[in-house]
Design a protein around this motif. Structure first.
Motif, mmCIF file in Angstrom:
data_model
loop_
_atom_site.group_PDB
_atom_site.id
_atom_site.type_symbol
_atom_site.label_atom_id
_atom_site.label_comp_id
_atom_site.label_asym_id
_atom_site.label_seq_id
_atom_site.Cartn_x
_atom_site.Cartn_y
_atom_site.Cartn_z
ATOM 1 N N THR A 727 0.828 -1.203 0.000
ATOM 2 C CA THR A 727 0.000 0.000 0.000
ATOM 3 C C THR A 727 0.862 1.252 0.000
ATOM 4 N N LEU A 728 1.953 1.216 0.742
ATOM 5 C CA LEU A 728 2.878 2.358 0.745
ATOM 6 C C LEU A 728 3.449 2.607 -0.642
ATOM 7 N N ILE A 729 3.853 1.553 -1.315
ATOM 8 C CA ILE A 729 4.419 1.705 -2.656
ATOM 9 C C ILE A 729 3.402 2.350 -3.590
ATOM 10 N N GLN A 730 2.165 1.857 -3.552
ATOM 11 C CA GLN A 730 1.135 2.410 -4.419
ATOM 12 C C GLN A 730 0.847 3.867 -4.069
ATOM 13 N N ALA A 731 0.813 4.184 -2.770
ATOM 14 C CA ALA A 731 0.540 5.562 -2.348
ATOM 15 C C ALA A 731 1.628 6.508 -2.830
#
Length: 848
Positions: A727-731
C-alpha cells in the motif's frame, strides 16, 4: 390491511415478447445465448472406461522436472477398438506397453504424440469384454507458457531464501494432462494410486490414504497413497514440501472417526492453528444439512507457496494459497471461514458429484459458493446469510456490466472463461431464490436427493432439476430455463405510494432491463407492510409483466413497506419511497438486509439532521457489522460538524470491527484539515492492517504534503503478505513526489521480499524517467537484481530496464540474456538490447 387479508394485483402493461439479441462483436457489452453455444458444441467421444490409474513420480528438484510412469487400467466401450486417445500436454513420452490383465504378455505399443494428444495403437483390436493395462513412461518439465498450471515447482534449486522448496499440482479445469497422460475431461471416473519418491525430509500429501512409506538407502523415501473411491482426473493431486504437521480426529455422521491432517509452513504453525479448528464445525454443519456423510476416508489441509497457488480441492484434501493463512494481527478481520467453507463444500460438490462438462460447471460451483452462506447462516445467523447475498449480487452485477451469459453455457473457447461470477455468485443467488420459492423442507430434500442419486458420477443441470422436482413435487422446467439457460437478470424499479385518506398502499414494479436483448422475467417476491401496533403483513406475489401494480387496502397506518424482504430475488432494485419511509425502515426493520438498504438509500439524500441522526444511530448501535460500516462511511457528508467528528473519532478509536473503523476513518478524512490529518496520522498505528492501509491511501490522496513525513514511521514495517508495504508503494506512486522515491529504492535491495522487489521495479520507471539522479540509481539497483532467483522479479527488472537503461548498461544486460533460462524474460531482455544498440546506417543513406 390486517394479516390474512388478500391483496389485489393488476398488470398495467402487456407481457412483452422475449427477444434475446446477441450484441455486435465490437461492442463493449455482450449478451450470449444458450443456443449459440449449444449449436457449436461437440461432445467429446470417449471410447474406453478408465477404471484405475497408478502414478509413480520421481523428482529432480534442481532441474525442476519429474520422471513418471502412469499405468491405466481400462475397458473398451466398443468392440474392435484399435486406438486409445489420452490427453497429454507438453510431456515427453518415452515408451508405451500393454499388459493383458488375464495373461502375462507385455507388449510394446506403437504411438503418435503431437504434444497435445497421445494416440496409442494396441497390437490387436480390443473387445468390449477386455480389461487391459496401459503403461506409459514419460517425463514432465513444466512449460513457462502454461500459467504455472499442472505441475508447479517452487524454488527447486533451494536458492531462494524467501520460499521453501515445494512441488504441487493444479488440475482444474484441464491441467492434469500437463503432468500425466490421462482422459482429462470430467465425464470419466476412476480410482487412483499415487506413488511419490521424494527426499527423506519432505512430506507428501495426496488423494486418499497413505498406505505405506519406505525409506531407501540413498536418502529418499517412497510414499504410496491410495484413493479407493472414484473421481475425475482433474481432482487428482499431490503436494510435496517441508511442513509442520498436526493431526486431529473428526467423528462424522456415521460415527466413524475421520483423520484430519493439518499442515503449515515451517514456523507458521501457530498461525495455521488459529484457523484450522473451524474445520470440524464446517464438517458438522454440512453433514447435518446434507444428510450425506463426508465421502472420503481422510482430510488434509496444505498451504502452498507461489503466486500461482490458487485454492484447489483435490478429493480428500484442500490446497490453500499460503497467503490465506492470517497472522495474529489480520486474524480478526480475515474472511478465512468463507474460504475454508468453500474448500470443504467442494468435497461434496465437485468431487463426489462432478460437472459432466465444463458448460455445466455452475451446477457444482453454485452449490459450493452457496454453502459459504449455509455455514455462515448456521453458525452466525440470518444476518450473515443476507450479507453474503448482498456481496454476491454486487460482485455479479459488476461483471454483468461487461457481459451476460447463461449459467449453462457451451459458447466458451477456453474452460477458464467459466471461472467467473456467473458460475459462482450468480449461481449461488439463483439457488437461494429457488430455496425461497420451494421452502426449506422441499429445497433441502432436493439437494439431498441430488447428492444421493449421483455419487461418483458426472452431473449437469438436468440432473439438478430432476432432483429438485423429486424433492419438492413441483415442475421446475420453466425456473431452470429462465435462470440457468437464459442470460441476464431483471432490473427492477419499485415505487411505493401510500394514500392515508383512501387507505391504499400501492407497490408498482417495473422491469427496466433492455428488452431488445433480455426477456421479461416471470418471478415471485414478497411484499411486506409494517405497522405501528400490528404485526407485519406479508403477501407473496407474482410479477410476469414489464409493469405490474399491486394495491393493498389497509386498516391501519403503514410505517414502511418492503419489496422482496430478505433480498432473495437475484436482481438490482431501484426503490422509490419517501424519506420518512426510509428512516422508519432503517430504524425498525427486523432484517439486516432491510436496514442496509435503507442506509444505502439515505446516504445520497440531501444532508438533513434527520438523515444524519439515523446514520449515527446505525453506525454506532446497529447489531449488523456491515450496516455499521455502511453508515459510518455515509457520515462523510456530515464530517464538518463537531458532533459527527466526535462520533467518528469514537468509532475509529474504539473496538468495533476493523471494517467499521476503516469506514469511519474514511469519513473523518473529510473533516477540517487539522482534525483529518491528526486522525489519519494516528490511524497509521492501528492494530488492523485494513485501517492502516485506509489511512495510507487517504493521506496520500488528500494530504500528500503531510503524507511522506507521516509514512516514515512505517518504512521499517514487515507486515503479513507485505500488505502495508504494498500500500505504501502504491501511495507513493500515486503522489508522484520525489520524497517517496527512496522508499521504493529501498525495496530494490536484493534481500528485500520478492513481492516488493517486483512491485518497486514495475513502479519506479514511471517516477524516475525524467529525474537523472534517481534514474541512474534506479538503474544501478535494477542491474543488481538481474540474477535474482525469483522469475517474477527478473521479469519486472527486465521490463524496467527496457524503459530506463542507458547504452552503458548494454554489456550487463547482454550478459544476463546469454544465461537467462526463461524464454519470456529473454524476449524482454532482447527488446532492451535492441533499444540500446545504435541504429544500423545503410551505406547509401544520407543526402544526395
Amino acid at each position: 390491511m390486517g394479516r390474512g387479508e388478500e391483496a389485489s394485483a393488476t398488470a398495467t402493461a402487456d407481457t412483452l415478447a422475449k427477444v434475446v439479441e446477441v450484441a455486435e462483436e465490437d461492442s463493449t457489452f455482450r449478451v450470449y445465448t444458450y443456443e449459440e453455444g449449444l449449436e457449436q458444441y461437440q461432445p467429446p467421444a470417449r471410447t474406453y472406461d478408465l477404471l484405475h490409474t497408478s502414478l509413480h513420480l520421481k523428482f529432480d528438484f534442481p532441474a525442476e522436472r519429474a520422471e513418471g510412469v502412469a499405468v491405466h487400467k481400462l475397458t473398451p466401450l466398443t468392440d474392435g477398438l484399435k486406438e486409445l486417445r489420452f490427453h497429454a500436454q507438453d510431456l515427453s513420452i518415452q515408451h508405451v506397453t500393454m499388459v493383458v490383465v488375464e495373461g502375462i504378455a507385455v507388449d510394446t505399443l506403437a504411438f503418435d504424440y503431437d504434444g497435445q494428444d497421445l494416440l496409442i495403437y494396441p497390437y490387436v483390436g480390443l473387445l468390449h469384454a477386455d480389461t487391459v493395462q496401459i503403461r506409459i513412461a514419460y517425463t514432465v518439465e513444466p512449460q513457462e507458457d502454461n500459467g504455472q498450471s499442472g505441475l508447479v515447482f517452487i524454488d527447486g534449486e533451494g536458492i531462494d531464501p524467501e520460499y521453501p522448496t515445494q512441488v504441487w499440482t493444479q488440475g482444474r479445469p484441464e491441467d492434469s494432462r500437463r503432468w500425466f497422460p490421462t482422459w482429462d475431461l470430467p465425464n470419466d471416473f476412476a480410482t487412483y494410486e499415487l506413488i511419490l519418491t521424494v527426499p527423506g525430509a519432505f512430506s507428501t500429501v495426496a488423494n486418499g490414504v497413505l498406505l505405506d512409506s519406505e525409506d531407501t538407502s540413498d536418502g529418499l523415501r517412497t510414499d504410496r497413497w491410495v484413493l479407493n473411491k472414484s473421481h475425475a482426473s482433474h481432482l487428482t493431486g499431490f503436494a510435496v514440501g517441508i511442513f509442520d504437521e498436526s493431526e486431529a480426529m473428526y467423528t462424522g455422521l456415521t460415527n466413524q472417526e475421520i483423520p484430519f491432517q493439518y499442515f503449515a509452513d515451517v514456523g507458521k504453525k501457530e498461525d495455521a492453528e488459529r484457523m484450522y479448528p473451524v474445520f470440524p464445525q464446517i464438517f458438522e454443519a454440512f453433514e447435518q444439512r446434507l444428510g450425506v456423510p463426508y465421502p472420503w476416508e481422510t482430510f488434509k489441509v496444505v498451504p502452498l507457496q507461489g503466486s500461482a497457488a490458487s485454492q484447489a480441492e483435490p478429493s480428500s484434501a484442500s490446497f490453500l494459497n499460503s497467503t490465506l493463512v492470517p497472522d495474529h494481527r489480520s486474524f480478526p478481520e480475515s474472511a478465512y471461514k468463507d474460504e475454508l467453507a468453500r474448500s470443504v463444500a467442494h468435497q461434496w460438490f465437485g468431487s463426489l458429484v462432478t460437472a459432466k462438462d465444463w458448460a455445466n460447471l455452475a451446477v457444482p460451483e453454485g452449490l459450493v459458493t452457496y454453502f459459504e452462506q449455509v455455514f455462515a447462516e448456521q453458525t452466525e445467523g440470518e444476518e450473515e446469510a443476507q450479507r453474503h447475498r448482498i456481496q454476491w449480487l454486487e460482485t455479479y452485477l459488476a461483471e454483468a456490466e461487461r457481459y451476460q451469459r447463461p449459467l449453462i453455457w457451451y459458447g466458451y473457447d477456453d474452460p477458464e472463461e467459466l471461472v467467473d461470477a456467473h458460475t459462482s455468485e450468480k449461481a449461488a443467488l439463483v439457488l437461494d431464490y429457488l430455496r425461497y420459492q420451494l421452502g426449506e423442507d422441499a429445497f433441502w430434500m432436493g439437494v439431498q436427493t441430488f447428492l444421493r442419486s449421483h455419487q461418483h458420477r458426472p452431473v449437469g443441470v438436468d440432473e439438478l432439476q430432476l432432483a429438485m422436482e423429486l424433492g419438492s413435487g413441483f415442475a421446475l422446467r420453466s425456473f431452470f430455463d429462465l435462470w440457468y439457460r437464459e442470460p441476464g437478470h431483471p432490473i427492477l424499479e419499485v415505487i411505493h405510494t401510500y394514500d392515508r385518506r383512501s387507505r391504499l398502499y400501492t407497490v408498482q414494479v417495473k422491469q427496466k432491463q433492455d428488452r431488445s436483448r433480455l426477456p421479461v422475467y416471470d418471478f415471485q417476491a414478497d411484499i411486506e407492510l409494517n405497522f405501528i401496533a400490528m404485526a407485519p403483513f406479508t403477501q407473496r406475489v407474482r410479477i410476469f409483466s414489464a409493469d405490474t401494480t399491486f394495491v393493498f387496502t389497509v386498516s391501519a397506518p403503514v410505517t414502511f413497506g418492503r419489496f422482496d424482504p430478505g433480498a432473495h430475488v437475484p436482481a438490482p432494485k431501484v426503490v422509490r419511497k419517501t424519506l420518512l419511509d426510509w428512516i422508519e425502515q432503517a430504524r425498525h426493520d427486523d432484517e439486516a438486509e432491510g436496514r442496509y438498504a435503507a442506509v444505502k438509500a439515505l446516504i445520497p439524500r440531501k444532508p438533513t439532521r434527520e438523515v444524519r441522526d439515523e446514520l449515527v444511530i446505525r453506525a454506532t448501535e446497529d447489531p449488523a457489522m456491515f450496516i455499521r460500516e455502511a453508515a459510518a462511511g455515509g457520515l462523510a457528508a456530515y464530517a464538518k460538524e463537531p458532533y459527527v467528528i466526535q462520533i467518528l473519532q469514537r468509532i475509529v478509536n474504539g473496538t468495533d470491527h476493523a471494517s467499521v473503523r476503516s469506514a469511519a476513518l474514511r469519513s473523518l478524512a473529510a473533516a477540517p484539515r487539522d482534525q483529518a490529518v491528526n486522525a489519519l496520522h494516528a490511524a497509521l498505528q492501528d492494530p488492523s492492517y485494513l485501517v492502516v492501509n485506509e489511512a495510507i491511501g487517504m493521506m496520500a490522496k488528500k494530504f500528500p504534503d503531510q503524507a511522506v513525513t507521516s509514512f516514515l514511521s512505517l518504512y521499517d514495517s514487515e507486515s503479513w503478505n507485505h500488505t502495508i508495504e504494498r500500500t505504501l508503494i502504491q501511495a507513493i506512486v500515486d503522489m508522484k513526489r520525489d520524497e517517496g522515491i527512496p522508499y521504493l529504492l529501498m525495496k530494490l535491495d536484493p534481500r528485500a521480499p520478492a513481492a516488493l522487489k517486483e512491485s518497486s521495479a514495475r513502479m519506479l520507471p514511471g517516477l524516475v524517467a525524467e529525474k537523472q539522479g534517481f534514474r541512474l540509481e534506479t538503474t544501478r539497483r535494477l542491474l543488481n537484481l538481474l540474477d535474482d532467483p525469483n522469475d517474477q522479479v527478473r521479469l519486472a527488472v527486465a521490463e524496467a530496464l527496457r524503459q530506463i537503461a542507458g547504452p552503458d548498461n548494454l554489456n550487463r544486460i547482454e550478459s544476463r540474456f546469454q544465461k537467462e533460462p526463461s524464454q519470456q524474460i529473454r524476449k524482454v531482455l532482447q527488446e532492451a538490447i535492441a533499444n540500446l544498440q545504435p541504429p544500423t546506417i545503410s551505406p547509401n543513406s544520407g543526402s544526395q
